[in-house]
Design a protein around this motif. Sequence first.
Motif, PDB file in Angstrom:
ATOM      1  N   GLN A  69       8.941  -4.073  -1.179  1.00  0.00           N
ATOM      2  CA  GLN A  69       8.141  -3.374  -0.575  1.00  0.00           C
ATOM      3  C   GLN A  69       8.133  -3.349   1.636  1.00  0.00           C
ATOM      4  O   GLN A  69       9.054  -4.115   1.651  1.00  0.00           O
ATOM      5  N   SER A  70       8.353  -2.692   1.775  1.00  0.00           N
ATOM      6  CA  SER A  70       7.604  -2.098   3.795  1.00  0.00           C
ATOM      7  C   SER A  70       6.878  -3.285   4.537  1.00  0.00           C
ATOM      8  O   SER A  70       6.073  -2.516   4.501  1.00  0.00           O
ATOM      9  N   GLY A  71       7.656  -3.882   4.684  1.00  0.00           N
ATOM     10  CA  GLY A  71       6.649  -5.357   5.178  1.00  0.00           C
ATOM     11  C   GLY A  71       7.263  -6.561   5.955  1.00  0.00           C
ATOM     12  O   GLY A  71       8.513  -6.386   5.977  1.00  0.00           O
TER      13      GLY A  71
ATOM     14  N   TYR B   2       1.822  -6.006   4.666  1.00  0.00           N
ATOM     15  CA  TYR B   2       2.540  -4.306   4.841  1.00  0.00           C
ATOM     16  C   TYR B   2       2.368  -3.346   5.744  1.00  0.00           C
ATOM     17  O   TYR B   2       1.698  -3.228   6.669  1.00  0.00           O
TER      18      TYR B   2
ATOM     19  N   ARG C 206       3.239   0.043   7.449  1.00  0.00           N
ATOM     20  CA  ARG C 206       2.893   1.624   6.411  1.00  0.00           C
ATOM     21  C   ARG C 206       3.648   1.978   7.194  1.00  0.00           C
ATOM     22  O   ARG C 206       3.265   2.268   8.145  1.00  0.00           O
TER      23      ARG C 206
ATOM     24  N   ASN D 140       4.901   5.892   9.356  1.00  0.00           N
ATOM     25  CA  ASN D 140       4.381   6.629   9.616  1.00  0.00           C
ATOM     26  C   ASN D 140       4.185   8.344   8.760  1.00  0.00           C
ATOM     27  O   ASN D 140       5.885   8.437   8.209  1.00  0.00           O
ATOM     28  N   PRO D 141       3.803   8.955   7.611  1.00  0.00           N
ATOM     29  CA  PRO D 141       4.294   9.353   6.708  1.00  0.00           C
ATOM     30  C   PRO D 141       4.561  11.257   7.719  1.00  0.00           C
ATOM     31  O   PRO D 141       5.731  11.916   7.011  1.00  0.00           O
TER      32      PRO D 141
ATOM     33  N   PRO E  49       7.402   3.143  10.966  1.00  0.00           N
ATOM     34  CA  PRO E  49       6.652   2.549  11.533  1.00  0.00           C
ATOM     35  C   PRO E  49       6.203   1.916  13.050  1.00  0.00           C
ATOM     36  O   PRO E  49       7.115   2.071  13.308  1.00  0.00           O
TER      37      PRO E  49
ATOM     38  N   TYR F 102      -2.625  -4.314   9.606  1.00  0.00           N
ATOM     39  CA  TYR F 102      -1.490  -4.525   8.731  1.00  0.00           C
ATOM     40  C   TYR F 102      -2.484  -4.912   7.156  1.00  0.00           C
ATOM     41  O   TYR F 102      -3.687  -5.804   7.435  1.00  0.00           O
TER      42      TYR F 102
END
Length: 193
Positions: free
Chosen positions: A24-26, A69, A71, A73-74, A79, A127
């Motif tokens: 997980q990205s966090g 988490y 997240r 940037n799409p 991040p 977050y």
Amino acid sequence: GRSYCVRTQRMLNQCLESLVQKVQSGVVINFEKSGPDPAPIGEDGLVDSSRPINSFASQPWHSCHKLIYVRPNPKTGVPVGHWPIPESFWPDQNSPTLPPRTAHPIVRFSCVDCEPMVIDKLPFDKYELEPSPLTQYILERKSPHTCWQVFVSSSGKYSELGYPFGYLKASTTLTCVNLFVMPYNYPVLLPLL
């Protein structure tokens, strides 16, 4: 933690696939309660003063070692954050080295209900917390319009607890709990702005 005993190329591929799914990205944070427990809330969502507050018995939600988490940037995949989590010391120009610190920040939360603060044109970071006894406890209180301030001990020059740098707040839909990171001592800064 998890260990794998790899004997073949096929097993190695399966293990790597299993690990990739779990990543997980966090950032891991130690959340610890500071001060007394909050007043119990009744079925109607109001403070129930008839139920006793047991502040002395340690509860699972008082201390949680959990992920927030982060997240990406799409559009860029990177991040984006505007504000740091404060350090647990006040900077000293005369010190040749930085003091040692824990690998995971220790963030203390106060169970005093506060008003969430945001103002236009001042960014904040939001977050989502990994599910834990703490998030479950906050969601069970069904109070999406109040928040609990967060602190890092010894982050202020004169204060043991330091000043708040954000807050924990249940989402309005009561599906998750978010950590809002703001400028340091935001309750004083925001009214000035």
